[in-house]
Motif scaffolding. Structure first.
Motif, PDB file in Angstrom:
ATOM      1  N   GLU A  34      26.434  24.106  16.623  1.00 12.96           N
ATOM      2  CA  GLU A  34      26.221  22.726  16.183  1.00 12.96           C
ATOM      3  C   GLU A  34      27.521  21.922  16.236  1.00 12.96           C
ATOM      4  N   ILE A  35      28.624  22.559  15.878  1.00 12.53           N
ATOM      5  CA  ILE A  35      29.932  21.906  15.947  1.00 12.53           C
ATOM      6  C   ILE A  35      30.244  21.540  17.399  1.00 12.53           C
ATOM      7  N   ARG A  36      30.068  22.499  18.318  1.00 11.67           N
ATOM      8  CA  ARG A  36      30.347  22.244  19.729  1.00 11.67           C
ATOM      9  C   ARG A  36      29.444  21.151  20.291  1.00 11.67           C
ATOM     10  N   SER A  37      28.194  21.150  19.890  1.00 11.40           N
ATOM     11  CA  SER A  37      27.256  20.138  20.365  1.00 11.40           C
ATOM     12  C   SER A  37      27.688  18.743  19.913  1.00 11.40           C
ATOM     13  N   LEU A  38      28.059  18.610  18.658  1.00 14.48           N
ATOM     14  CA  LEU A  38      28.525  17.324  18.139  1.00 14.48           C
ATOM     15  C   LEU A  38      29.788  16.879  18.864  1.00 14.48           C
ATOM     16  N   MET A  39      30.734  17.779  19.040  1.00 12.96           N
ATOM     17  CA  MET A  39      31.983  17.433  19.702  1.00 12.96           C
ATOM     18  C   MET A  39      31.743  17.026  21.153  1.00 12.96           C
ATOM     19  N   ALA A  40      30.901  17.758  21.867  1.00 13.38           N
ATOM     20  CA  ALA A  40      30.617  17.438  23.265  1.00 13.38           C
ATOM     21  C   ALA A  40      29.919  16.081  23.388  1.00 13.38           C
ATOM     22  N   GLU A  41      28.965  15.827  22.512  1.00 15.31           N
ATOM     23  CA  GLU A  41      28.252  14.545  22.556  1.00 15.31           C
ATOM     24  C   GLU A  41      29.201  13.386  22.256  1.00 15.31           C
ATOM     25  N   THR A  42      30.022  13.548  21.244  1.00 16.82           N
ATOM     26  CA  THR A  42      30.951  12.497  20.849  1.00 16.82           C
ATOM     27  C   THR A  42      31.972  12.215  21.947  1.00 16.82           C
ATOM     28  N   ASN A  66      28.083   6.180  12.797  1.00 18.09           N
ATOM     29  CA  ASN A  66      27.768   5.413  11.596  1.00 18.09           C
ATOM     30  C   ASN A  66      26.545   5.916  10.836  1.00 18.09           C
ATOM     31  N   ASP A  67      25.788   6.829  11.423  1.00 19.66           N
ATOM     32  CA  ASP A  67      24.557   7.289  10.776  1.00 19.66           C
ATOM     33  C   ASP A  67      24.767   8.427   9.785  1.00 19.66           C
ATOM     34  N   GLY A  68      26.000   8.781   9.517  1.00 23.73           N
ATOM     35  CA  GLY A  68      26.256   9.803   8.512  1.00 23.73           C
ATOM     36  C   GLY A  68      25.851  11.199   8.941  1.00 23.73           C
ATOM     37  N   HIS A  69      26.224  11.592  10.158  1.00 25.99           N
ATOM     38  CA  HIS A  69      25.936  12.950  10.641  1.00 25.99           C
ATOM     39  C   HIS A  69      26.507  13.949   9.632  1.00 25.99           C
ATOM     40  N   PRO A  70      25.756  14.988   9.270  1.00 22.45           N
ATOM     41  CA  PRO A  70      26.205  15.909   8.228  1.00 22.45           C
ATOM     42  C   PRO A  70      27.477  16.689   8.570  1.00 22.45           C
ATOM     43  N   LEU A  71      27.822  16.802   9.834  1.00 22.70           N
ATOM     44  CA  LEU A  71      29.035  17.534  10.195  1.00 22.70           C
ATOM     45  C   LEU A  71      30.266  16.641  10.315  1.00 22.70           C
ATOM     46  N   ILE A  72      30.085  15.319  10.215  1.00 24.91           N
ATOM     47  CA  ILE A  72      31.231  14.425  10.273  1.00 24.91           C
ATOM     48  C   ILE A  72      31.751  14.244   8.852  1.00 24.91           C
ATOM     49  N   LYS A  73      32.883  14.887   8.590  1.00 26.38           N
ATOM     50  CA  LYS A  73      33.458  14.840   7.246  1.00 26.38           C
ATOM     51  C   LYS A  73      34.163  13.515   6.987  1.00 26.38           C
ATOM     52  N   SER A  74      34.903  13.045   7.984  1.00 30.12           N
ATOM     53  CA  SER A  74      35.560  11.739   7.855  1.00 30.12           C
ATOM     54  C   SER A  74      35.772  11.161   9.248  1.00 30.12           C
ATOM     55  N   LEU A  75      35.964   9.859   9.267  1.00 31.30           N
ATOM     56  CA  LEU A  75      36.112   9.145  10.533  1.00 31.30           C
ATOM     57  C   LEU A  75      37.097   8.021  10.327  1.00 31.30           C
ATOM     58  N   GLU A  76      37.996   7.871  11.278  1.00 26.47           N
ATOM     59  CA  GLU A  76      38.970   6.781  11.216  1.00 26.47           C
ATOM     60  C   GLU A  76      39.061   6.139  12.587  1.00 26.47           C
ATOM     61  N   ARG A  77      38.979   4.844  12.634  1.00 22.07           N
ATOM     62  CA  ARG A  77      39.119   4.099  13.882  1.00 22.07           C
ATOM     63  C   ARG A  77      40.447   3.360  13.851  1.00 22.07           C
ATOM     64  N   LYS A  78      41.098   3.333  14.997  1.00 20.10           N
ATOM     65  CA  LYS A  78      42.381   2.615  15.091  1.00 20.10           C
ATOM     66  C   LYS A  78      42.279   1.527  16.109  1.00 20.10           C
TER      67      LYS A  78
END
Length: 78
Positions: A34-42, A66-78
């Motif tokens: 699931e981690i690899r799938s999220l990373m590949a998609e992102t 922005n949909d609050g995926h359960p594996l995204i612990k935090s997000l920062e945009r620069k």
């Protein structure tokens, strides 16, 4: 993006012990497929949006982040 439960080796499949450093990292605490799938998609959506200038990919990336995926612990945009 900080992925909940991932470690430095989560993206490698199969696991590669030849680096000689896996013992320095914490074990993954979430299913690594699931981690690899999220990373590949992102990463794929990021490339499509920012390198290939595909507006639909940009919209999909924003939605995913922005949909609050359960594996995204935090997000920062620069």
């Amino acid at each position: 993006m900080l992925v909940e439960g991932a470690n430095h080796f989560s993206f490698a499949d199969p696991f590669d012990p030849t680096t000689g450093r896996p013992f320095l990292d914490f074990p993954a605490t979430q299913p690594e497929d699931e981690i690899r799938s999220l990373m590949a998609e992102t990463i794929g959506l990021f490339i499509d949006a920012h390198v290939r200038q595909q507006s639909t990919a940009s919209d999909k990336l924003k939605e995913l982040l922005n949909d609050g995926h359960p594996l995204i612990k935090s997000l920062e945009r620069k």
